[in-house]
Design an enzyme around this catalytic site. Structure first.
Site, PDB file in Angstrom:
ATOM      1  N   ASN A 193      45.466  -5.327  86.885  1.00  0.00           N
ATOM      2  CA  ASN A 193      45.276  -4.431  85.749  1.00  0.00           C
ATOM      3  C   ASN A 193      43.816  -4.053  85.525  1.00  0.00           C
ATOM      4  O   ASN A 193      43.526  -3.026  84.917  1.00  0.00           O
ATOM      5  CB  ASN A 193      45.832  -5.083  84.479  1.00  0.00           C
ATOM      6  CG  ASN A 193      45.219  -6.435  84.198  1.00  0.00           C
ATOM      7  OD1 ASN A 193      45.255  -7.320  85.049  1.00  0.00           O
ATOM      8  ND2 ASN A 193      44.662  -6.612  83.013  1.00  0.00           N
ATOM      9  N   THR A 238      70.346  -7.176  68.976  1.00  0.00           N
ATOM     10  CA  THR A 238      70.734  -5.777  69.172  1.00  0.00           C
ATOM     11  C   THR A 238      69.662  -5.039  69.954  1.00  0.00           C
ATOM     12  O   THR A 238      68.472  -5.122  69.641  1.00  0.00           O
ATOM     13  CB  THR A 238      70.944  -5.082  67.818  1.00  0.00           C
ATOM     14  OG1 THR A 238      71.938  -5.799  67.084  1.00  0.00           O
ATOM     15  CG2 THR A 238      71.383  -3.643  68.012  1.00  0.00           C
ATOM     16  N   HIS A 277      55.160   0.825  77.907  1.00  0.00           N
ATOM     17  CA  HIS A 277      54.045   1.618  77.379  1.00  0.00           C
ATOM     18  C   HIS A 277      52.939   1.854  78.402  1.00  0.00           C
ATOM     19  O   HIS A 277      52.011   2.607  78.144  1.00  0.00           O
ATOM     20  CB  HIS A 277      53.488   0.982  76.093  1.00  0.00           C
ATOM     21  CG  HIS A 277      52.680  -0.256  76.310  1.00  0.00           C
ATOM     22  ND1 HIS A 277      51.307  -0.238  76.295  1.00  0.00           N
ATOM     23  CD2 HIS A 277      53.056  -1.529  76.507  1.00  0.00           C
ATOM     24  CE1 HIS A 277      50.864  -1.474  76.487  1.00  0.00           C
ATOM     25  NE2 HIS A 277      51.904  -2.268  76.615  1.00  0.00           N
ATOM     26  N   GLN A 322      51.442  -2.944  86.379  1.00  0.00           N
ATOM     27  CA  GLN A 322      50.563  -1.856  86.805  1.00  0.00           C
ATOM     28  C   GLN A 322      51.015  -1.212  88.110  1.00  0.00           C
ATOM     29  O   GLN A 322      50.376  -0.262  88.585  1.00  0.00           O
ATOM     30  CB  GLN A 322      49.132  -2.375  86.961  1.00  0.00           C
ATOM     31  CG  GLN A 322      48.496  -2.852  85.671  1.00  0.00           C
ATOM     32  CD  GLN A 322      48.299  -1.736  84.669  1.00  0.00           C
ATOM     33  OE1 GLN A 322      48.258  -0.558  85.020  1.00  0.00           O
ATOM     34  NE2 GLN A 322      48.168  -2.096  83.392  1.00  0.00           N
ATOM     35  N   CYS A 364      33.752  -7.958  74.291  1.00  0.00           N
ATOM     36  CA  CYS A 364      32.466  -8.294  73.684  1.00  0.00           C
ATOM     37  C   CYS A 364      32.540  -8.210  72.178  1.00  0.00           C
ATOM     38  O   CYS A 364      33.160  -7.325  71.628  1.00  0.00           O
ATOM     39  CB  CYS A 364      31.382  -7.330  74.133  1.00  0.00           C
ATOM     40  SG  CYS A 364      31.378  -7.012  75.881  1.00  0.00           S
TER      41      CYS A 364
END
Length: 788
Positions: free
Chosen positions: A168, A256, A220, A198, A351
């Protein structure tokens, strides 16, 4: 070229993090919410319609990866799919052990490049199930390729192997066939989990030709919504549900089903199937187009940043991912500049405002320190358009020019023909703070005489300082250390060599004159050298007096003698704890409460502190100098020894801690010093932009704040000058509300808290920074459009 790249259509080059949702996928979501909203488990027609959507998506998934539909299980995403995979295998081992099977000396192998979800899941479920199985990390080379010899070495004892199909962070493609040859020639079966998040849509996946047991996928990352993914679970592999209940998904994942998400991912998978069959799509780019896009971006990056180096193995990676480092720039600086130019990219390292937590992937590749600190990832997708690529090129070139024009690029070549607001070279005046990890290197610059002093240079900041000096055409009068170092040599002499300067020092710390006063050809300041032994026997502090302000002592470079909320360590072989006690009393006689202290280390994002604050909040200091209940020398030494003993084994990023780290800095007003942008028009305030000069050059659209003027620019590396002015009551802002802003509100909030700690309750940070204001502005424009 348009110099300001802000608009609502930003260039999104962070597609490995998430992707925009395909329009047809959005429509599928709405359709299942508004029309086909039945429960797939219901037996009536509405339920049957929902079931058809569910099973059709399952078939599309199985066709894309060449597996059986019965081996596809829908989940909330890849992380859940990983949990099910790991739990299934480990629960099987636990059950087999209870039946008498011997798993002694068995091993679990995990690639060093894996997403953290995998090793964390393995460790978690081993602990929950009480399994004491050795977990071995398989190392990689400098390009990220797995050490296959290491897999072969452990294969006889291995029961579970976890690898990736595509990394990734670097986009590296793992040769799964080579791994398979090793593990499948063993006498026993090695269960194999492959993270394919990926890989889906980027490489050809044919699981019918591979002996994987588990493979995980996320919606996504392929233009479906967040909250949907799926698991490939080979029929013969151990199976154990993570969630039990109504038995949905063959009992592997009860609850569900997320029909809107499944319908959406089904649409995307159908398009991937069509592309796989050679059916052209106007929305999905071909491999040829994607490689063309990568080449365009590569050329732009080389042009903008001649010192760039790519951490991606371009010969064996997907075309949509570029991981690179730029010598002399930190990843957060690159990300912030690209963000200001209108490009969204992500860091190879995560960071905060000060410390650098290196990417575990770049660390596993054993890259040089500067590459790990500078690593960033640019990733586009199979739906990115050529216009987006070309717009990205223009923004990249603008970012490169902005870096050069602000003297932050090591190849400093001022280009003032395209960016209209080049910062005045005299704008860097006073105290300049260069930060790396938790270390501070300080410069005192007199822009009127072009002279400067450098204090406590670090190896990591050396190139940056040299570039700054040369770009600003400054004359270095002295390079000073505040103390010798217990764990490394000083960088002072190396910096002298880099700047082609003679060493004119009279002592080991760099003091250039016989007397204790240094004028250094400045019209404004002079420096006094004061011996302050304790942290080390040779520790000194450099007291800076303002000649234009009645020779007033305004700030002090204190090294590691005084830290924010703590004191420097005194348990090194070169320390002098007995003398430290006397030093603290000397400082109390010498400093008044409004003197700013500039330490060599900053472990809690406070930038600097003041003597008055430290007297009242620094616990051991407060006790040592208390005039009403003076602490004895012996008691001081004993308590200091106890504090230092707790620091002995502690390290930050593998480096020795030089003093007490206070986890939270003391602030009188406990509420967060944040203000919403809409209040800017209703109150009297001073708006200060604390972003780097590079970012200020690239972003100029202040209309999103609803203001007609440009903020005052005081970059973060110069913010201590405002602290000095406020402490010395020289600032015109004393009676004003000071509002700080940056791109996201994080950096400005750290600084606002530091001001609050020093007692300035009139300093605020804009909530969410430019990002939140941009969102509010875009939402307002959208509402206006919809209401027409």
């Amino acid at each position: 070229m348009n110099d300001s790249f802000h608009n609502s259509n930003r260039i999104y080059f962070d597609c490995n993090a998430t992707t925009p949702i395909l329009k047809e996928a959005c429509q599928a979501v709405l359709c299942t919410m508004e029309k086909v909203y039945g429960n797939p488990s219901s037996t009536h027609m509405a339920g049957a319609e929902a079931k058809m959507i569910l099973e059709r998506a399952r078939i599309f998934a199985s066709e894309v990866i060449q597996a059986k539909p019965s081996e596809i299980f829908f989940t909330s995403g890849a992380t859940e799919a990983i949990q099910i995979s790991v739990l299934s295998l480990l629960q099987w081992i636990s059950a087999q052990k209870k039946l008498g099977s011997n798993f002694e000396n068995k091993k679990i192998l995990i690639s060093a490049m894996e997403h953290k979800a995998v090793p964390n899941a393995v460790e978690h479920w081993c602990k929950v199930l009480g399994l004491n199985i050795e977990i071995i990390t398989i190392q990689v080379n400098e390009k990220g390729h797995l050490n296959l010899n290491e897999i072969e070495e452990h294969a006889k004892e291995t029961i579970f192997l976890c690898t990736m199909a595509v990394n990734n962070e670097t986009g590296l493609i793992t040769n799964l066939k080579d791994i398979e040859k090793i593990i499948r020639r063993q006498e026993h079966h090695i269960y194999w989990l492959v993270d394919c998040v990926q890989a889906l849509g980027k490489i050809d996946l044919n699981l019918s030709e591979l002996s994987l047991d588990y493979a995980t996928f996320s919606g996504h990352k392929i233009h479906a919504p967040k909250g949907i993914g799926f698991l490939f679970l080979r029929e013969e592999a151990p199976q154990c549900p993570l969630i039990v209940g109504g038995g949905q998904e063959q009992g592997i994942r009860s609850g569900t089903e997320n029909l809107p998400g499944i319908a959406a991912i089904g649409v995307v998978l159908e398009k991937l199937n069509q592309r796989k069959k050679g059916i052209e799509s106007s929305q999905l780019r071909s491999d040829k187009e994607l490689f063309e896009y990568r080449n365009i971006l590569l050329n732009a990056l080389y042009e903008a940043f001649p010192s760039i180096e790519f951490n991606t193995d371009l010969e064996k990676s997907v075309p949509t991912t570029l991981n690179f480092s730029i010598y002399g720039l930190l990843s957060r600086e690159i990300m912030n500049a690209f963000d200001a130019a209108g490009i969204s990219i992500s860091g190879g390292s995560a960071c905060n405002s000060k410390s650098i937590e290196y990417s575990h992937v770049l660390c596993a590749m054993n890259l040089p320190e500067w590459k790990k600190a500078s690593g960033v990832r640019l990733s586009f997708s199979m739906m990115t358009t050529k216009d987006e690529i070309l717009n990205g090129v223009q923004a990249i070139l603008a970012a490169g020019k902005a870096f050069r024009n602000s003297c932050l690029n090591l190849s400093c070549s001022i280009e003032n023909n395209t960016l209209d607001k080049i910062p005045d070279k005299n704008s860097f005046h006073g105290v300049i703070q260069f930060q790396y990890d938790y270390s501070n290197t300080w410069l005192l610059v007199d822009s009127n005489t072009k002279n400067c002093i450098i204090i406590d240079p670090t190896m990591e900041s050396m190139d940056r300082i040299a570039s700054f000096i040369q770009c600003r055409n400054l004359s270095v009068q002295a390079i000073l250390d505040t103390h010798s170092h217990a764990d490394h040599e000083s960088s002072r002499k190396k910096l002298l060599n880099k700047l082609n300067l003679q060493d004119n020092s009279n002592d080991l710390l760099g003091w250039p004159v016989d007397e204790n006063i240094l004028h250094f050809n400045s019209e404004e300041w002079e420096i006094e050298r004061l011996e302050t032994p304790g942290h080390t026997k040779d520790s000194v502090s450099y007291l800076v007096y303002n000649k234009l302000n009645s020779q007033n002592l305004e700030f002090v470079f204190v090294g590691d003698t005084i830290l924010t909320g703590g004191l420097g360590r005194t348990d090194f072989g070169i320390s002098a704890v007995n003398q430290f006690y006397n030093t603290l009393h000397l400082l109390n006689k010498t400093f008044d409460d409004n003197v700013l202290l500039c330490p060599a280390h900053d472990y809690n994002n406070s930038f600097a502190t003041s003597w008055g604050v430290e007297k009242n909040t620094n616990k051991l200091l407060e006790k040592a100098i208390n005039p009403f209940n003076v602490m004895s020398l012996n008691d001081f030494c004993e308590e200091k020894k106890l504090i230092d003993s707790e620091l002995c084994s502690n390290k930050v990023q593998g480096k020795i801690i030089c003093g007490l780290i206070q986890s939270s800095i003391h602030i009188e007003n406990k509420s967060e010093p944040i203000i919403n942008p809409e209040k800017l028009n209703n109150e009297d305030f001073i708006l200060i932009d604390i972003r780097d000069k590079t970012e200020s050059l690239l972003f100029k659209d202040w209309s999103i704040f609803g203001i007609e003027f440009e903020p005052i620019s005081i970059p973060m590396i110069q913010i201590t000058n405002l602290m000095i002015d406020l402490l010395q009551k020289k600032s015109n802002f004393l009676d004003k509300k000071i509002v700080l802003l940056c791109s996201t509100g994080n950096r400005s909030l750290f600084i606002a808290k530091s001001f609050r700690r020093m007692g300035f309750q009139n300093v605020w940070s804009i909530n969410g920074g430019v990002a939140f204001s941009r969102l509010r502005s875009d939402e307002k424009l959208s509402n206006e459009y919809l209401n027409k």
